[in-house]
Design a protein around this motif. Structure first.
Motif, PDB file in Angstrom:
ATOM      1  N   SER A 120     -18.442  46.620 -20.917  1.00  0.00           N
ATOM      2  CA  SER A 120     -18.473  45.384 -21.918  1.00  0.00           C
ATOM      3  C   SER A 120     -19.606  45.870 -23.038  1.00  0.00           C
ATOM      4  CB  SER A 120     -18.998  44.340 -20.939  1.00  0.00           C
ATOM      5  OG  SER A 120     -19.308  43.155 -22.169  1.00  0.00           O
ATOM      6  N   PRO A 121     -18.833  45.932 -24.390  1.00  0.00           N
ATOM      7  CA  PRO A 121     -19.708  45.882 -25.272  1.00  0.00           C
ATOM      8  C   PRO A 121     -20.836  44.827 -25.517  1.00  0.00           C
ATOM      9  CG  PRO A 121     -17.445  46.297 -26.105  1.00  0.00           C
ATOM     10  CD  PRO A 121     -17.354  45.962 -24.652  1.00  0.00           C
ATOM     11  N   ARG A 122     -20.290  43.745 -25.168  1.00  0.00           N
ATOM     12  CA  ARG A 122     -21.329  42.564 -25.449  1.00  0.00           C
ATOM     13  C   ARG A 122     -22.358  42.765 -24.589  1.00  0.00           C
ATOM     14  NH1 ARG A 122     -21.653  37.645 -22.025  1.00  0.00           N
ATOM     15  NH2 ARG A 122     -22.876  36.284 -23.199  1.00  0.00           N
ATOM     16  N   ARG A 123     -22.224  43.216 -23.247  1.00  0.00           N
ATOM     17  CA  ARG A 123     -23.605  43.416 -22.654  1.00  0.00           C
ATOM     18  C   ARG A 123     -24.472  44.659 -22.886  1.00  0.00           C
ATOM     19  NH1 ARG A 123     -19.928  42.952 -17.560  1.00  0.00           N
ATOM     20  NH2 ARG A 123     -19.651  40.810 -17.072  1.00  0.00           N
ATOM     21  N   LEU A 171     -19.532  48.258 -31.561  1.00  0.00           N
ATOM     22  CA  LEU A 171     -19.522  49.185 -30.096  1.00  0.00           C
ATOM     23  C   LEU A 171     -17.803  48.775 -29.719  1.00  0.00           C
ATOM     24  CD1 LEU A 171     -20.538  50.823 -28.319  1.00  0.00           C
ATOM     25  CD2 LEU A 171     -21.455  49.149 -26.806  1.00  0.00           C
ATOM     26  N   LEU A 172     -17.489  49.789 -29.664  1.00  0.00           N
ATOM     27  CA  LEU A 172     -15.903  49.591 -29.173  1.00  0.00           C
ATOM     28  C   LEU A 172     -15.636  50.416 -27.710  1.00  0.00           C
ATOM     29  CD1 LEU A 172     -15.794  50.915 -32.493  1.00  0.00           C
ATOM     30  CD2 LEU A 172     -13.697  49.559 -32.032  1.00  0.00           C
ATOM     31  N   ARG A 225     -13.790  40.725 -39.234  1.00  0.00           N
ATOM     32  CA  ARG A 225     -15.032  40.496 -38.971  1.00  0.00           C
ATOM     33  C   ARG A 225     -15.989  40.787 -37.848  1.00  0.00           C
ATOM     34  NH1 ARG A 225     -18.571  36.245 -37.535  1.00  0.00           N
ATOM     35  NH2 ARG A 225     -20.265  35.768 -38.864  1.00  0.00           N
ATOM     36  N   ALA A 226     -16.859  41.736 -37.914  1.00  0.00           N
ATOM     37  CA  ALA A 226     -17.421  42.326 -36.739  1.00  0.00           C
ATOM     38  C   ALA A 226     -18.332  41.158 -35.964  1.00  0.00           C
ATOM     39  CB  ALA A 226     -18.300  43.634 -37.157  1.00  0.00           C
ATOM     40  N   GLY A 227     -19.061  40.422 -36.608  1.00  0.00           N
ATOM     41  CA  GLY A 227     -19.404  39.233 -36.041  1.00  0.00           C
ATOM     42  C   GLY A 227     -20.907  39.652 -35.271  1.00  0.00           C
ATOM     43  N   GLY A 228     -21.592  38.678 -34.533  1.00  0.00           N
ATOM     44  CA  GLY A 228     -22.824  39.146 -33.770  1.00  0.00           C
ATOM     45  C   GLY A 228     -23.916  39.209 -34.834  1.00  0.00           C
ATOM     46  N   GLY A 281     -19.652  43.144 -32.262  1.00  0.00           N
ATOM     47  CA  GLY A 281     -20.072  43.516 -33.475  1.00  0.00           C
ATOM     48  C   GLY A 281     -21.538  43.085 -33.212  1.00  0.00           C
ATOM     49  N   ALA A 282     -22.600  43.670 -34.117  1.00  0.00           N
ATOM     50  CA  ALA A 282     -23.856  43.368 -34.111  1.00  0.00           C
ATOM     51  C   ALA A 282     -24.559  43.248 -35.477  1.00  0.00           C
ATOM     52  CB  ALA A 282     -24.936  44.216 -33.051  1.00  0.00           C
ATOM     53  N   GLY A 283     -23.889  42.217 -36.177  1.00  0.00           N
ATOM     54  CA  GLY A 283     -24.169  42.156 -37.755  1.00  0.00           C
ATOM     55  C   GLY A 283     -23.797  43.321 -38.541  1.00  0.00           C
TER      56      GLY A 283
END
Length: 172
Positions: free
Chosen positions: A11-14, A37-38, A71-74, A51-53
């Motif tokens: 999980s890219p989020r984790r 992160l993909l 939009r990558a987001g985060g 995404g992390a900004g």
């Protein structure tokens, strides 16, 4: 921090959330890092990203011959102690022949002698023009387009670009 964390979770989020905790603990408050992160899952044939900004990224849709900005987001890593709620896993509808272009802002901000920026539109035009070629050839075309535009002018920011293409079955 990223590499060992990707071995523990798909999980890219984790992964980004845990990476953020380490960066926040180990760096000065004014320090931060943007990222995307993909994760490609061979079994489900799905691409998941978080995404992390970071700068937006480009999805070239081969069948339609068009580009889409995503939009990558985060939030950038290291800014907050706890940031998990800012990250999310998103599945990208990625088909054979499609291309992803990830880049830093220095690429589109590259300026010529007149002070004009290369810009997203020139990047998109280059991607569409060379979109049917290999990932390596598209990368080279982007780099050559930016260099040709900027000429000998010294740039003020770093430039990074990554191209990733999903090849149709039977192609390498």
């Amino acid at each position: 921090y990223l590499r060992p964390l990707t071995l523990l979770s798909t999980s890219p989020r984790r992964v980004l959330s845990q990476c953020n905790r380490f960066i926040h603990a180990d760096t000065r408050r004014e320090m931060f890092m943007s990222a995307i992160l993909l994760h490609w899952d061979d079994e489900t044939e799905k691409l998941v990203y978080s995404g992390a900004g970071h700068e937006h990224f480009v999805h070239y849709k081969c069948q339609e011959r068009k580009v889409e900005t995503i939009r990558a987001g985060g939030i950038a890593l290291g800014l907050l102690k706890e940031s998990e709620n800012f990250f999310q896993d998103t599945v990208l509808d990625w088909k054979p022949g499609d291309l992803l272009v990830l880049y830093t802002d220095g690429l589109v901000d590259a300026a010529n002698s007149a002070g004009e920026s290369f810009g997203a539109d020139r990047l998109f035009q280059t991607i569409i023009e060379f979109g049917e070629q290999s990932s390596k050839e598209i990368l080279e075309a982007i780099v050559n387009a930016v260099r040709g535009f900027a000429g000998n002018r010294v740039q003020k920011d770093d430039m990074s670009v990554v191209t990733v293409k999903l090849n149709p079955p039977g192609k390498s």
